[in-house]
Motif scaffolding. Structure first.
Motif, PDB file in Angstrom:
ATOM      1  N   GLU A  41       1.018  -1.129   0.044  1.00  9.70           N
ATOM      2  CA  GLU A  41      -0.065  -0.037   0.092  1.00  9.70           C
ATOM      3  C   GLU A  41       0.948   1.266  -0.088  1.00  9.70           C
ATOM      4  OE1 GLU A  41      -3.018   0.148  -0.569  1.00  9.70           O
ATOM      5  OE2 GLU A  41      -3.769  -1.886  -0.105  1.00  9.70           O
ATOM      6  N   LYS A  42       0.906   1.867  -1.030  1.00  5.16           N
ATOM      7  CA  LYS A  42       1.568   3.345  -1.387  1.00  5.16           C
ATOM      8  C   LYS A  42       1.216   4.353  -0.201  1.00  5.16           C
ATOM      9  CE  LYS A  42       3.292   6.510  -4.859  1.00  5.16           C
ATOM     10  NZ  LYS A  42       3.152   7.696  -4.080  1.00  5.16           N
ATOM     11  N   LYS A  43      -0.082   4.358  -0.146  1.00  2.00           N
ATOM     12  CA  LYS A  43      -0.222   5.196   0.912  1.00  2.00           C
ATOM     13  C   LYS A  43       0.527   5.110   2.354  1.00  2.00           C
ATOM     14  CE  LYS A  43      -4.278   2.852   2.797  1.00  2.00           C
ATOM     15  NZ  LYS A  43      -5.811   2.639   2.767  1.00  2.00           N
ATOM     16  N   TYR A  44       0.604   4.073   2.840  1.00  2.00           N
ATOM     17  CA  TYR A  44       1.376   3.726   3.956  1.00  2.00           C
ATOM     18  C   TYR A  44       2.830   4.255   3.815  1.00  2.00           C
ATOM     19  CZ  TYR A  44      -2.606   1.154   5.613  1.00  2.00           C
ATOM     20  OH  TYR A  44      -3.987   0.879   5.991  1.00  2.00           O
ATOM     21  N   TRP A  45       3.610   4.154   2.662  1.00  4.62           N
ATOM     22  CA  TRP A  45       4.944   4.538   2.366  1.00  4.62           C
ATOM     23  C   TRP A  45       4.845   6.229   2.425  1.00  4.62           C
ATOM     24  CZ3 TRP A  45       9.490   2.366   2.320  1.00  4.62           C
ATOM     25  CH2 TRP A  45      10.780   3.072   1.756  1.00  4.62           C
ATOM     26  N   ASP A  46       3.846   6.800   1.881  1.00  4.47           N
ATOM     27  CA  ASP A  46       3.837   8.136   1.514  1.00  4.47           C
ATOM     28  C   ASP A  46       3.734   8.599   3.348  1.00  4.47           C
ATOM     29  OD1 ASP A  46       4.041   8.080  -0.977  1.00  4.47           O
ATOM     30  OD2 ASP A  46       1.722   8.266  -1.270  1.00  4.47           O
ATOM     31  N   ASP A  47       3.146   7.956   3.913  1.00  2.00           N
ATOM     32  CA  ASP A  47       2.982   8.389   5.482  1.00  2.00           C
ATOM     33  C   ASP A  47       4.212   8.511   6.128  1.00  2.00           C
ATOM     34  OD1 ASP A  47       0.124   8.972   5.188  1.00  2.00           O
ATOM     35  OD2 ASP A  47      -0.421   6.893   6.091  1.00  2.00           O
ATOM     36  N   PHE A  48       4.966   7.179   5.914  1.00  2.00           N
ATOM     37  CA  PHE A  48       6.222   6.976   6.512  1.00  2.00           C
ATOM     38  C   PHE A  48       7.257   8.228   6.187  1.00  2.00           C
ATOM     39  CE2 PHE A  48      10.340   5.102   4.823  1.00  2.00           C
ATOM     40  CZ  PHE A  48      10.869   5.151   5.766  1.00  2.00           C
ATOM     41  N   VAL A  49       7.260   8.425   4.844  1.00  2.00           N
ATOM     42  CA  VAL A  49       8.021   9.264   4.285  1.00  2.00           C
ATOM     43  C   VAL A  49       7.939  10.709   4.924  1.00  2.00           C
ATOM     44  CG1 VAL A  49       8.970  10.910   2.328  1.00  2.00           C
ATOM     45  CG2 VAL A  49       8.679   8.389   2.190  1.00  2.00           C
ATOM     46  N   ALA A  50       6.753  11.094   4.956  1.00  2.00           N
ATOM     47  CA  ALA A  50       6.230  12.315   5.564  1.00  2.00           C
ATOM     48  C   ALA A  50       6.611  12.537   7.145  1.00  2.00           C
ATOM     49  CB  ALA A  50       4.518  12.480   5.412  1.00  2.00           C
ATOM     50  N   GLY A  51       6.323  11.276   7.592  1.00  2.00           N
ATOM     51  CA  GLY A  51       6.739  11.328   9.295  1.00  2.00           C
ATOM     52  C   GLY A  51       8.334  11.321   9.693  1.00  2.00           C
ATOM     53  N   ALA A  52       9.159  10.503   8.448  1.00  2.00           N
ATOM     54  CA  ALA A  52      10.586  10.267   8.502  1.00  2.00           C
ATOM     55  C   ALA A  52      11.139  11.802   8.444  1.00  2.00           C
ATOM     56  CB  ALA A  52      11.109   9.457   7.927  1.00  2.00           C
ATOM     57  N   GLY A  53      10.601  12.602   7.538  1.00  2.23           N
ATOM     58  CA  GLY A  53      11.177  13.741   6.873  1.00  2.23           C
ATOM     59  C   GLY A  53      12.129  13.446   5.947  1.00  2.23           C
ATOM     60  N   VAL A  54      12.472  12.222   5.222  1.00  2.07           N
ATOM     61  CA  VAL A  54      13.408  12.012   4.132  1.00  2.07           C
ATOM     62  C   VAL A  54      12.907  10.579   3.648  1.00  2.07           C
ATOM     63  CG1 VAL A  54      14.864  10.927   5.767  1.00  2.07           C
ATOM     64  CG2 VAL A  54      15.887  11.933   3.492  1.00  2.07           C
ATOM     65  N   ALA A  55      12.926  10.832   2.249  1.00  2.00           N
ATOM     66  CA  ALA A  55      12.753   9.376   1.548  1.00  2.00           C
ATOM     67  C   ALA A  55      13.926   8.704   1.411  1.00  2.00           C
ATOM     68  CB  ALA A  55      12.047   9.799   0.039  1.00  2.00           C
ATOM     69  N   PRO A  56      13.913   7.367   1.776  1.00  2.00           N
ATOM     70  CA  PRO A  56      15.174   6.656   1.766  1.00  2.00           C
ATOM     71  C   PRO A  56      15.607   6.598   0.290  1.00  2.00           C
ATOM     72  CG  PRO A  56      13.619   5.440   2.745  1.00  2.00           C
ATOM     73  CD  PRO A  56      13.084   6.636   2.425  1.00  2.00           C
ATOM     74  N   GLU A  57      14.929   6.597  -0.894  1.00  2.00           N
ATOM     75  CA  GLU A  57      15.530   6.359  -2.108  1.00  2.00           C
ATOM     76  C   GLU A  57      16.103   7.788  -2.641  1.00  2.00           C
ATOM     77  OE1 GLU A  57      10.505   6.999  -2.471  1.00  2.00           O
ATOM     78  OE2 GLU A  57      12.024   6.508  -1.138  1.00  2.00           O
ATOM     79  N   GLU A  58      15.666   8.924  -1.917  1.00  2.00           N
ATOM     80  CA  GLU A  58      16.385  10.170  -2.174  1.00  2.00           C
ATOM     81  C   GLU A  58      17.837  10.353  -1.407  1.00  2.00           C
ATOM     82  OE1 GLU A  58      13.813  13.342  -1.079  1.00  2.00           O
ATOM     83  OE2 GLU A  58      12.155  12.882  -2.614  1.00  2.00           O
ATOM     84  N   LYS A  59      17.869   9.472  -0.207  1.00  2.00           N
ATOM     85  CA  LYS A  59      19.153   9.741   0.820  1.00  2.00           C
ATOM     86  C   LYS A  59      20.173   8.586   0.155  1.00  2.00           C
ATOM     87  CE  LYS A  59      20.470   9.071   5.464  1.00  2.00           C
ATOM     88  NZ  LYS A  59      20.025   8.585   6.858  1.00  2.00           N
ATOM     89  N   TYR A  60      19.531   7.499  -0.336  1.00  2.00           N
ATOM     90  CA  TYR A  60      20.568   6.704  -1.053  1.00  2.00           C
ATOM     91  C   TYR A  60      20.252   6.362  -2.439  1.00  2.00           C
ATOM     92  CZ  TYR A  60      21.949   5.721   3.899  1.00  2.00           C
ATOM     93  OH  TYR A  60      22.342   5.822   5.098  1.00  2.00           O
ATOM     94  N   GLU A  61      21.225   6.199  -3.174  1.00  2.00           N
ATOM     95  CA  GLU A  61      21.372   5.951  -4.740  1.00  2.00           C
ATOM     96  C   GLU A  61      20.671   4.553  -5.156  1.00  2.00           C
ATOM     97  OE1 GLU A  61      24.769   3.925  -4.169  1.00  2.00           O
ATOM     98  OE2 GLU A  61      24.006   5.725  -3.181  1.00  2.00           O
ATOM     99  N   ASN A  62      20.632   3.458  -3.914  1.00  2.00           N
ATOM    100  CA  ASN A  62      20.803   1.996  -4.304  1.00  2.00           C
ATOM    101  C   ASN A  62      19.291   1.586  -3.954  1.00  2.00           C
ATOM    102  OD1 ASN A  62      21.450   2.346  -1.824  1.00  2.00           O
ATOM    103  ND2 ASN A  62      22.677   0.368  -1.647  1.00  2.00           N
ATOM    104  N   ILE A  63      18.304   2.193  -3.497  1.00  2.00           N
ATOM    105  CA  ILE A  63      17.167   1.983  -3.321  1.00  2.00           C
ATOM    106  C   ILE A  63      16.104   1.786  -4.266  1.00  2.00           C
ATOM    107  CG2 ILE A  63      15.068   2.454  -1.519  1.00  2.00           C
ATOM    108  CD1 ILE A  63      17.668   2.092  -0.088  1.00  2.00           C
ATOM    109  N   ILE A  64      15.448   0.533  -4.289  1.00  2.00           N
ATOM    110  CA  ILE A  64      14.528   0.259  -5.359  1.00  2.00           C
ATOM    111  C   ILE A  64      13.170  -0.082  -4.609  1.00  2.00           C
ATOM    112  CG2 ILE A  64      13.390  -1.146  -7.160  1.00  2.00           C
ATOM    113  CD1 ILE A  64      16.594  -1.825  -7.755  1.00  2.00           C
ATOM    114  N   ILE A  65      12.162   0.746  -5.057  1.00  2.00           N
ATOM    115  CA  ILE A  65      10.550   0.575  -4.363  1.00  2.00           C
ATOM    116  C   ILE A  65       9.678  -0.036  -5.053  1.00  2.00           C
ATOM    117  CG2 ILE A  65       8.807   1.740  -3.024  1.00  2.00           C
ATOM    118  CD1 ILE A  65      11.090   3.641  -1.846  1.00  2.00           C
ATOM    119  N   GLU A  66       9.098  -1.100  -4.834  1.00  2.00           N
ATOM    120  CA  GLU A  66       7.738  -1.285  -5.470  1.00  2.00           C
ATOM    121  C   GLU A  66       6.747  -1.558  -4.658  1.00  2.00           C
ATOM    122  OE1 GLU A  66       6.795  -3.999  -9.172  1.00  2.00           O
ATOM    123  OE2 GLU A  66       8.290  -2.345  -8.833  1.00  2.00           O
ATOM    124  N   HIS A  67       5.664  -1.000  -5.046  1.00  2.00           N
ATOM    125  CA  HIS A  67       4.401  -0.972  -4.412  1.00  2.00           C
ATOM    126  C   HIS A  67       3.489  -2.003  -4.385  1.00  2.00           C
ATOM    127  CE1 HIS A  67       5.624   2.559  -2.227  1.00  2.00           C
ATOM    128  NE2 HIS A  67       5.757   3.272  -3.443  1.00  2.00           N
TER     129      HIS A  67
END
Length: 309
Positions: free
Chosen positions: A40-66
């Motif tokens: 569920e993408k909505k939960y990922w969006d909530d996580f990014v908002a709460g964490a203040g940073v998207a892991p895929e923006e912090k590290y170049e080797n992150i792949i995310i599939e919803h």
């Protein structure tokens, strides 16, 4: 040097996922990619908002599939994660397991000889872990390295096929030959894979120097639901579990845990522990016989209710 990817299914992740990813990025053998199979993408969006940073923006080797909750499957979602990887080895982890040190990936990779299908890590209890669960970690994850093959079934019983996707590394070449994880499974995809691998002539290794911190303080009803699904998975895979019993190992653990409580002067914990074991046993027995139960009860008893849709 072999390329290694990490694959993590996530559901409603919280800030602890940031800690896990940071720990993995700092390993002595850094993963080529960290592939996150998020439900569920909505939960990922909530996580990014709460964490203040998207892991895929912090590290170049992150792949995310919803995937949607309806699509999620313990086996097939992991297969989809593997399909995104071209690495020689891949490490399956869960979002609530944390490396004990920087050598986790290196220690597991070292165990993957040509005939070793998978190598799994030792699990250590969290600081808040209750005493029964703490002892179960000691029972299931000893100090000694273990290499298991089909020849060990008569000696080890169901423990021959024990393997945990909380933290387990796999050889991609053997995975491809075996056909991956079972394509639709309620639970226990790791042990089904390990049993299949052993029966095809491969080995499974337990690597105690590779450690993760992971434990749960489940309630009686949570234990009931988990063990119901465990029973279902064993009934659905008679080719793996049909001629091998898990009850002997369960009785052994109960007996040793009771003796441990007595030894440390915590005998007052025994009644609740026995009650908990009763819920586990009842859930397991009902799961093993789920085909005889009404569909409404099966869904009510199951932890993974979407599986029955």
């Amino acid at each position: 040097m072999y390329k290694i990817d990490v694959i993590i299914p996530t559901y409603k992740p919280d800030k602890s996922l940031v800690e896990l990813i940071d720990n993995l990025e700092k390993q002595s053998v850094r993963p080529e990619h960290i592939i996150i199979m998020n439900t569920e993408k909505k939960y990922w969006d909530d996580f990014v908002a709460g964490a203040g940073v998207a892991p895929e923006e912090k590290y170049e080797n992150i792949i995310i599939e919803h995937v949607s909750k309806k699509e999620f499957d313990h086996g097939e979602t992991r297969n989809r994660g593997v399909s995104l990887s071209s690495a020689d080895y891949f490490l399956m982890m869960t979002q609530d397991a944390f490396p004990r040190d920087k050598a986790l990936i290196a220690s597991l990779a070292k165990a993957l000889d040509e005939d070793v299908a998978a190598a799994y890590a030792r699990q250590y209890p969290k600081a808040d872990c209750n005493l029964a669960e703490r002892y179960s970690r000691k029972f299931n994850y000893p100090n000694e390295f273990i290499r298991k093959t089909q020849a060990d079934v008569s000696r080890l019983g169901i423990k021959t096929y024990f393997c945990s996707n909380v933290c387990a590394m796999y050889r991609r070449d053997i995975y491809d030959k075996i056909g991956g994880f079972t394509h639709k499974t309620i639970f226990n995809e790791d042990m089904v894979y390990a049993g299949n691998a052993c029966q095809k002539g491969y080995a499974i290794c337990y690597v105690p120097e590779a450690g993760v911190v992971h434990s749960h303080n489940y309630t009686c009803m949570q234990q009931f639901h988990r063990n119901f699904d465990l029973g279902v998975s064993q009934t659905d895979h008679p080719e793996i579990f049909g001629s091998i019993s898990s009850e002997t190992e369960g009785k052994k653990m109960v007996g040793q845990t009771v003796k441990h409580f007595q030894h440390i002067g915590k005998g007052y914990l025994i009644p609740h522990y026995i009650t908990m074991c009763g819920f586990r046993w009842l859930g397991y027995k009902l799961g093993r016989n789920y085909k005889k139960l009404p569909r409404t009860l099966v869904k009510a008893f199951s932890m993974n209710k979407e599986y029955w849709e």
